[in-house]
Design a protein around this motif. Structure first.
Motif, PDB file in Angstrom:
ATOM      1  N   VAL A  54       0.801  -1.346   0.085  1.00 39.63           N
ATOM      2  CA  VAL A  54       0.069   0.091   0.142  1.00 39.63           C
ATOM      3  C   VAL A  54       0.754   1.396   0.161  1.00 39.63           C
ATOM      4  O   VAL A  54       0.225   2.388  -0.241  1.00 39.63           O
ATOM      5  CB  VAL A  54      -1.231  -0.164   1.176  1.00 39.63           C
ATOM      6  CG1 VAL A  54      -1.904  -1.070   1.049  1.00 39.63           C
ATOM      7  CG2 VAL A  54      -0.369  -0.135   2.342  1.00 39.63           C
ATOM      8  N   SER A  55       2.299   1.160   0.089  1.00 37.34           N
ATOM      9  CA  SER A  55       3.138   2.466  -0.035  1.00 37.34           C
ATOM     10  C   SER A  55       4.386   1.660  -0.338  1.00 37.34           C
ATOM     11  O   SER A  55       4.658   0.376  -0.212  1.00 37.34           O
ATOM     12  CB  SER A  55       3.249   3.051   1.432  1.00 37.34           C
ATOM     13  OG  SER A  55       4.000   2.466   2.309  1.00 37.34           O
ATOM     14  N   PRO A  56       5.227   2.348  -0.888  1.00 38.53           N
ATOM     15  CA  PRO A  56       6.664   1.795  -1.081  1.00 38.53           C
ATOM     16  C   PRO A  56       7.239   1.214   0.059  1.00 38.53           C
ATOM     17  O   PRO A  56       7.924   0.215  -0.192  1.00 38.53           O
ATOM     18  CB  PRO A  56       7.429   3.242  -1.670  1.00 38.53           C
ATOM     19  CG  PRO A  56       6.419   4.012  -2.281  1.00 38.53           C
ATOM     20  CD  PRO A  56       5.268   4.003  -1.261  1.00 38.53           C
ATOM     21  N   TYR A  57       7.186   1.908   1.356  1.00 39.86           N
ATOM     22  CA  TYR A  57       7.736   1.333   2.384  1.00 39.86           C
ATOM     23  C   TYR A  57       7.113  -0.183   2.558  1.00 39.86           C
ATOM     24  O   TYR A  57       8.052  -1.099   3.001  1.00 39.86           O
ATOM     25  CB  TYR A  57       7.276   2.252   3.461  1.00 39.86           C
ATOM     26  CG  TYR A  57       8.023   3.264   3.616  1.00 39.86           C
ATOM     27  CD1 TYR A  57       9.415   3.734   4.048  1.00 39.86           C
ATOM     28  CD2 TYR A  57       7.536   4.770   3.297  1.00 39.86           C
ATOM     29  CE1 TYR A  57       9.982   4.610   4.024  1.00 39.86           C
ATOM     30  CE2 TYR A  57       8.114   5.877   3.335  1.00 39.86           C
ATOM     31  CZ  TYR A  57       9.437   6.046   3.656  1.00 39.86           C
ATOM     32  OH  TYR A  57       9.986   7.059   3.744  1.00 39.86           O
ATOM     33  N   HIS A  58       5.781  -0.264   2.508  1.00 44.32           N
ATOM     34  CA  HIS A  58       5.088  -1.631   2.957  1.00 44.32           C
ATOM     35  C   HIS A  58       5.711  -2.903   1.785  1.00 44.32           C
ATOM     36  O   HIS A  58       5.600  -3.851   2.029  1.00 44.32           O
ATOM     37  CB  HIS A  58       3.725  -1.510   2.833  1.00 44.32           C
ATOM     38  CG  HIS A  58       3.205  -0.941   4.051  1.00 44.32           C
ATOM     39  ND1 HIS A  58       3.275   0.536   3.991  1.00 44.32           N
ATOM     40  CD2 HIS A  58       2.763  -1.380   5.188  1.00 44.32           C
ATOM     41  CE1 HIS A  58       2.850   0.868   5.270  1.00 44.32           C
ATOM     42  NE2 HIS A  58       2.446  -0.105   6.339  1.00 44.32           N
ATOM     43  N   ALA A  59       5.802  -2.052   0.458  1.00 42.22           N
ATOM     44  CA  ALA A  59       6.060  -3.195  -0.602  1.00 42.22           C
ATOM     45  C   ALA A  59       7.507  -3.582  -0.429  1.00 42.22           C
ATOM     46  O   ALA A  59       7.743  -5.099  -0.594  1.00 42.22           O
ATOM     47  CB  ALA A  59       6.031  -2.364  -1.788  1.00 42.22           C
ATOM     48  N   LEU A  68      16.654   0.045   1.973  1.00 44.93           N
ATOM     49  CA  LEU A  68      16.931   1.089   2.146  1.00 44.93           C
ATOM     50  C   LEU A  68      15.310   1.907   2.187  1.00 44.93           C
ATOM     51  O   LEU A  68      15.124   3.132   1.852  1.00 44.93           O
ATOM     52  CB  LEU A  68      17.404   2.000   0.928  1.00 44.93           C
ATOM     53  CG  LEU A  68      18.922   1.700   0.891  1.00 44.93           C
ATOM     54  CD1 LEU A  68      19.526   1.860  -0.425  1.00 44.93           C
ATOM     55  CD2 LEU A  68      19.792   2.157   1.867  1.00 44.93           C
ATOM     56  N   GLY A  69      14.508   1.218   2.794  1.00 40.39           N
ATOM     57  CA  GLY A  69      13.246   1.836   3.308  1.00 40.39           C
ATOM     58  C   GLY A  69      12.398   1.634   2.030  1.00 40.39           C
ATOM     59  O   GLY A  69      11.218   1.057   2.144  1.00 40.39           O
ATOM     60  N   THR A  70      12.242   2.431   0.954  1.00 32.84           N
ATOM     61  CA  THR A  70      11.567   2.530  -0.183  1.00 32.84           C
ATOM     62  C   THR A  70      12.155   2.017  -1.354  1.00 32.84           C
ATOM     63  O   THR A  70      11.729   1.837  -2.488  1.00 32.84           O
ATOM     64  CB  THR A  70      10.985   3.958  -0.537  1.00 32.84           C
ATOM     65  OG1 THR A  70      12.103   4.621  -0.702  1.00 32.84           O
ATOM     66  CG2 THR A  70      10.098   4.506   0.597  1.00 32.84           C
ATOM     67  N   THR A  71      13.650   1.710  -1.106  1.00 30.65           N
ATOM     68  CA  THR A  71      14.233   0.970  -2.322  1.00 30.65           C
ATOM     69  C   THR A  71      15.133  -0.236  -1.780  1.00 30.65           C
ATOM     70  O   THR A  71      15.512  -0.309  -0.638  1.00 30.65           O
ATOM     71  CB  THR A  71      15.586   1.989  -2.915  1.00 30.65           C
ATOM     72  OG1 THR A  71      14.776   3.082  -3.508  1.00 30.65           O
ATOM     73  CG2 THR A  71      16.479   1.291  -3.601  1.00 30.65           C
TER      74      THR A  71
END
Length: 427
Positions: free
Chosen positions: A19-24, A58-61
């Motif tokens: 649902v967010s890049p962080y969750h993905a 890296l959180g969202t990467t």
């Protein structure tokens, strides 16, 4: 079910959770750990082994890689973790009449009207006070249920709405999160955020919170030939790349899968494809293998990258928007994307390589080129190729409704692409 395969159900569960890049990234990290991958801290020195499997979060990467025993080159799959959406601004609460609204910023290029009248939830990251100024405590948050909606204007008050709807991002795209506005406290959103993550409101320093439609991914069609979901562009490619990595063993190469952030806004961030992040990680991997200097640059030149981002299928109602001879179809395999103006990284050579990978995998393959009178989008492919000076091809599965809050793809194509990418890693 005629089009059932081993990946669709898993893909849809991944899409629902991303649902967010962080969750993905968090979800894929857990999958990597179950597959025997070890996490690395990018701020620490690395000690890597041939035959080892590692990831960098890296959180969202996210970067995952497996080092072959005889590795002398890189095999890289690139994708991105972000999708067009709306983020909540700081000091977001707006009280108007009896409505409680949130101030938002449009992220990327969403089809705005597809976000109207949809139940929305909020997810992302919250930073709390930590042990020092430079050590905040990061917490992921997902409200999960509908907490907001962006209402349309009734046709009785906008009689020309069906002649074309022009929406102002600052005025028309502000979601309602409650009523009785002035009776609610001014920092209403922060209050709800603190309750959700069980902390004091004053401990919240900052947040990066995304809106998302709450509808789950689903099959569409009497034969379940299609998949409808949010964030297909580009979480379906992020999923496919990492599945191919986890389902293969590295031999003569370092197999790498990377999901960058911020592609939808140009990739020009620390965690985007336009940074030195990937090149730095590759160099650190090579150094751990004892490959430095001229040998490293030779290793790079022997390497190959596949940039995976969703592609446009021919539209059933507006076929004139597609090139006259290159018009991909759903469920007919991955698409090679070509732009002679270099919006894509594909060359004659790299196109030929991917064609042969598909043939060896027993997978159909298609081609896409924009109409000559129509400007198209771009991908991480040219950006990464520029940063690394590495041979690259741009591909993706065909889809409809790109950048809508709800997108559409074929239910055969995920398996097709996984099979082709597995050959890439094993070749």
């Amino acid at each position: 079910m005629k089009y059932k395969n081993k990946y669709n159900k898993d893909l849809m569960e991944f899409l629902d959770g991303g649902v967010s890049p962080y969750h993905a990234v968090e979800s894929m990290k857990k999958r990597l750990e179950k597959s025997g991958y070890t996490g690395l801290d990018i701020k620490e020195s690395w000690s890597l082994n041939r035959g080892g499997k590692y990831y960098v979060d890296l959180g969202t990467t996210l970067i995952g890689f497996a080092i072959g025993e005889n590795a002398d080159r890189f095999r890289i799959l690139g994708s991105h973790t972000d999708s067009p959406t709306f983020l909540i601004k700081p000091n977001a609460d707006i009280q108007f009449k009896n409505y409680q609204k949130l101030n938002t910023e449009t992220y990327g290029g969403p089809i705005l009207n597809t976000w109207l009248d949809r139940p929305l939830s909020v997810a992302g990251r919250v930073d709390l006070k930590g042990d020092s100024v430079f050590e905040t405590k990061a917490v992921l948050v997902d409200f999960e249920e509908p907490v907001a909606i962006i209402p349309n204007v009734a046709i009785h008050q906008n009689r020309i709405v069906n002649q074309g709807l022009e929406l102002n991002k600052q005025k028309d795209m502000l979601p309602i999160i409650g009523l009785s506005g002035k009776k609610l406290e001014e920092e209403y959103f922060l209050t709800q955020l603190s309750k959700k993550i069980n902390c004091k409101k004053e401990d919240i320093l900052s947040y990066e919170c995304y809106f998302y439609p709450v509808e789950k991914a689903s099959f569409v069609g009497f034969l379940k030939e299609m998949i409808s979901s949010g964030r297909l562009d580009n979480l379906s490619m992020f999923y496919t790349n990492f599945v191919a990595l986890m389902e293969t063993e590295a031999k003569n190469a370092v197999n790498v899968a990377v999901g960058f952030d911020n592609e939808e806004v140009g990739s020009g961030s620390r965690l985007g494809a336009g940074s030195v992040l990937l090149s730095t990680v590759l160099e650190r991997i090579a150094q751990s293998m004892g490959i430095t200097g001229d040998d490293y640059y030779a290793m790079i030149q022997k390497s190959f990258m596949i940039s995976c981002d969703m592609a446009h299928a021919i539209h059933p109602n507006t076929p004139e928007k597609t090139d006259v001879t290159n018009h991909p179809k759903l469920n007919e395999g991955p698409v090679i994307k070509t732009s002679f103006n270099k919006k894509y990284s594909s060359t004659s050579y790299s196109t030929s390589v991917f064609m042969q990978l598909c043939k060896k995998a027993g997978v159909p393959c298609q081609q896409f080129v924009n109409r000559s009178d129509q400007a198209g989008g771009s991908t991480i492919g040219p950006i990464s190729a520029r940063e690394l000076a590495i041979e690259s091809v741009d591909i993706g599965n065909p889809m409809l409704s790109m950048h809508s809050s709800r997108e559409l793809m074929g239910s055969k194509d995920t398996e097709y692409l996984v099979l082709a990418l597995k050959v890439f890693f094993q070749e």
